[in-house]
Design a protein around this motif. Sequence first.
Motif, PDB file in Angstrom:
ATOM      1  N   CYS A 178      36.514   1.600  41.194  1.00 50.90           N
ATOM      2  CA  CYS A 178      37.972   1.629  40.880  1.00 50.90           C
ATOM      3  C   CYS A 178      38.052   1.135  39.620  1.00 50.90           C
ATOM      4  CB  CYS A 178      38.539   1.004  41.836  1.00 50.90           C
ATOM      5  SG  CYS A 178      38.762   1.891  43.449  1.00 50.90           S
ATOM      6  N   GLY A 179      37.416  -0.115  39.143  1.00 47.81           N
ATOM      7  CA  GLY A 179      37.601  -0.791  37.925  1.00 47.81           C
ATOM      8  C   GLY A 179      37.070   0.026  36.613  1.00 47.81           C
ATOM      9  N   LEU A 180      36.048   0.858  36.773  1.00 52.98           N
ATOM     10  CA  LEU A 180      35.477   1.760  35.867  1.00 52.98           C
ATOM     11  C   LEU A 180      36.678   2.894  35.657  1.00 52.98           C
ATOM     12  CD1 LEU A 180      31.769   1.855  36.553  1.00 52.98           C
ATOM     13  CD2 LEU A 180      32.805   0.936  34.583  1.00 52.98           C
ATOM     14  N   PHE A 181      37.374   3.126  36.517  1.00 54.41           N
ATOM     15  CA  PHE A 181      38.554   4.262  36.435  1.00 54.41           C
ATOM     16  C   PHE A 181      39.549   3.658  35.620  1.00 54.41           C
ATOM     17  CE2 PHE A 181      36.406   7.119  39.546  1.00 54.41           C
ATOM     18  CZ  PHE A 181      36.565   8.487  38.555  1.00 54.41           C
ATOM     19  N   ALA A 182      40.018   2.337  36.056  1.00 55.12           N
ATOM     20  CA  ALA A 182      41.087   1.593  35.502  1.00 55.12           C
ATOM     21  C   ALA A 182      40.599   1.476  33.925  1.00 55.12           C
ATOM     22  CB  ALA A 182      41.067   0.438  35.957  1.00 55.12           C
ATOM     23  N   ALA A 183      39.649   1.065  33.601  1.00 58.72           N
ATOM     24  CA  ALA A 183      39.112   0.867  32.083  1.00 58.72           C
ATOM     25  C   ALA A 183      39.274   2.354  31.623  1.00 58.72           C
ATOM     26  CB  ALA A 183      37.697   0.289  32.073  1.00 58.72           C
ATOM     27  N   ALA A 184      38.817   3.166  31.906  1.00 57.30           N
ATOM     28  CA  ALA A 184      38.886   4.604  31.355  1.00 57.30           C
ATOM     29  C   ALA A 184      40.593   4.839  31.154  1.00 57.30           C
ATOM     30  CB  ALA A 184      38.413   5.724  32.155  1.00 57.30           C
ATOM     31  N   PHE A 185      41.224   4.647  31.814  1.00 57.51           N
ATOM     32  CA  PHE A 185      42.682   4.994  31.825  1.00 57.51           C
ATOM     33  C   PHE A 185      43.327   3.941  30.970  1.00 57.51           C
ATOM     34  CE2 PHE A 185      42.504   6.466  36.421  1.00 57.51           C
ATOM     35  CZ  PHE A 185      42.503   7.753  36.063  1.00 57.51           C
ATOM     36  N   SER A 193      49.486  -4.410  30.308  1.00 58.56           N
ATOM     37  CA  SER A 193      50.233  -4.759  31.630  1.00 58.56           C
ATOM     38  C   SER A 193      49.851  -3.834  32.971  1.00 58.56           C
ATOM     39  CB  SER A 193      51.768  -4.584  31.266  1.00 58.56           C
ATOM     40  OG  SER A 193      52.324  -4.770  32.253  1.00 58.56           O
ATOM     41  N   ASP A 194      49.972  -2.483  32.538  1.00 57.68           N
ATOM     42  CA  ASP A 194      49.305  -1.436  33.462  1.00 57.68           C
ATOM     43  C   ASP A 194      48.061  -1.923  33.870  1.00 57.68           C
ATOM     44  OD1 ASP A 194      51.863  -0.333  33.083  1.00 57.68           O
ATOM     45  OD2 ASP A 194      50.987   1.362  31.990  1.00 57.68           O
ATOM     46  N   PHE A 195      46.843  -2.105  33.120  1.00 58.11           N
ATOM     47  CA  PHE A 195      45.626  -2.439  33.425  1.00 58.11           C
ATOM     48  C   PHE A 195      45.565  -3.629  34.450  1.00 58.11           C
ATOM     49  CE2 PHE A 195      41.462  -4.289  32.310  1.00 58.11           C
ATOM     50  CZ  PHE A 195      40.608  -3.444  33.062  1.00 58.11           C
ATOM     51  N   ARG A 196      46.467  -4.813  34.182  1.00 56.66           N
ATOM     52  CA  ARG A 196      46.293  -5.840  35.004  1.00 56.66           C
ATOM     53  C   ARG A 196      46.851  -5.503  36.528  1.00 56.66           C
ATOM     54  NH1 ARG A 196      49.143  -8.360  30.882  1.00 56.66           N
ATOM     55  NH2 ARG A 196      47.706  -9.149  29.098  1.00 56.66           N
ATOM     56  N   ARG A 197      48.070  -4.788  36.399  1.00 56.22           N
ATOM     57  CA  ARG A 197      48.627  -4.415  37.628  1.00 56.22           C
ATOM     58  C   ARG A 197      47.746  -3.386  38.504  1.00 56.22           C
ATOM     59  NH1 ARG A 197      52.737  -1.415  36.152  1.00 56.22           N
ATOM     60  NH2 ARG A 197      51.626   0.695  36.820  1.00 56.22           N
ATOM     61  N   MET A 198      46.693  -2.889  37.891  1.00 53.74           N
ATOM     62  CA  MET A 198      45.749  -1.776  38.587  1.00 53.74           C
ATOM     63  C   MET A 198      44.743  -2.766  39.167  1.00 53.74           C
ATOM     64  SD  MET A 198      45.192   1.889  36.418  1.00 53.74           S
ATOM     65  CE  MET A 198      45.200   1.295  34.879  1.00 53.74           C
ATOM     66  N   LEU A 199      44.271  -3.861  38.294  1.00 53.54           N
ATOM     67  CA  LEU A 199      43.077  -4.571  38.985  1.00 53.54           C
ATOM     68  C   LEU A 199      43.741  -5.486  40.026  1.00 53.54           C
ATOM     69  CD1 LEU A 199      41.640  -5.960  35.673  1.00 53.54           C
ATOM     70  CD2 LEU A 199      40.741  -4.283  37.201  1.00 53.54           C
ATOM     71  N   ILE A 200      44.950  -5.788  40.224  1.00 55.07           N
ATOM     72  CA  ILE A 200      45.432  -6.622  41.220  1.00 55.07           C
ATOM     73  C   ILE A 200      45.585  -5.686  42.782  1.00 55.07           C
ATOM     74  CG2 ILE A 200      47.443  -7.496  42.072  1.00 55.07           C
ATOM     75  CD1 ILE A 200      48.050  -8.656  39.129  1.00 55.07           C
ATOM     76  N   VAL A 201      46.024  -4.557  42.398  1.00 55.37           N
ATOM     77  CA  VAL A 201      45.856  -3.286  43.544  1.00 55.37           C
ATOM     78  C   VAL A 201      44.681  -3.064  43.855  1.00 55.37           C
ATOM     79  CG1 VAL A 201      46.841  -0.975  44.001  1.00 55.37           C
ATOM     80  CG2 VAL A 201      48.451  -2.338  42.659  1.00 55.37           C
ATOM     81  N   ILE A 202      43.524  -2.877  42.993  1.00 56.31           N
ATOM     82  CA  ILE A 202      42.425  -2.690  43.161  1.00 56.31           C
ATOM     83  C   ILE A 202      41.891  -3.837  44.296  1.00 56.31           C
ATOM     84  CG2 ILE A 202      39.811  -2.396  42.407  1.00 56.31           C
ATOM     85  CD1 ILE A 202      41.267  -0.808  40.042  1.00 56.31           C
ATOM     86  N   ALA A 203      42.019  -4.903  43.485  1.00 59.24           N
ATOM     87  CA  ALA A 203      41.456  -6.084  44.429  1.00 59.24           C
ATOM     88  C   ALA A 203      41.964  -6.191  46.008  1.00 59.24           C
ATOM     89  CB  ALA A 203      41.759  -7.370  43.682  1.00 59.24           C
ATOM     90  N   LEU A 204      43.337  -5.890  45.958  1.00 60.41           N
ATOM     91  CA  LEU A 204      43.912  -6.023  47.261  1.00 60.41           C
ATOM     92  C   LEU A 204      43.435  -4.810  48.139  1.00 60.41           C
ATOM     93  CD1 LEU A 204      47.620  -6.833  46.319  1.00 60.41           C
ATOM     94  CD2 LEU A 204      46.027  -8.317  47.619  1.00 60.41           C
ATOM     95  N   CYS A 205      42.972  -3.615  47.608  1.00 63.34           N
ATOM     96  CA  CYS A 205      42.405  -2.530  48.383  1.00 63.34           C
ATOM     97  C   CYS A 205      41.213  -3.076  48.615  1.00 63.34           C
ATOM     98  CB  CYS A 205      42.427  -1.387  47.314  1.00 63.34           C
ATOM     99  SG  CYS A 205      44.023  -0.574  47.183  1.00 63.34           S
ATOM    100  N   GLY A 206      40.261  -3.677  47.786  1.00 60.61           N
ATOM    101  CA  GLY A 206      39.128  -4.051  48.248  1.00 60.61           C
ATOM    102  C   GLY A 206      39.141  -5.157  49.392  1.00 60.61           C
TER     103      GLY A 206
END
Length: 90
Positions: A60-67, A10-23
């Motif tokens: 950012c996706g690589l950082f999110a994957a590490a987290f 759930s946290d990972f999906r939320r991070m990806l959405i935020v990353i895409a919006l930032c992009g």
Amino acid sequence: MNSVREKAWSDFRRMLIVIALCGVLMVAGALWYLSLFGPLYLSMILATVGGVFISTLLGCGLFAAAFFSDKSGHDQNVTDATNQDDAAQG
């Protein structure tokens, strides 16, 4: 243990959405900045969108994957397996 992984997903999906919006915001900012200095051509727009958006998602996706790996317990599984191998050899 399963609820920990579900929370991590759930946290990972939320991070990806935020990353895409930032992009998207970064691409808009880059295109706005480029428009201040002259006309925007299609090749310039495509290169900017591709370069800025893909670079943002990749970094950012690589950082999110590490987290995600840490939060879901995958890192702990590797640590435990490594410690068992060290103990068996010693």
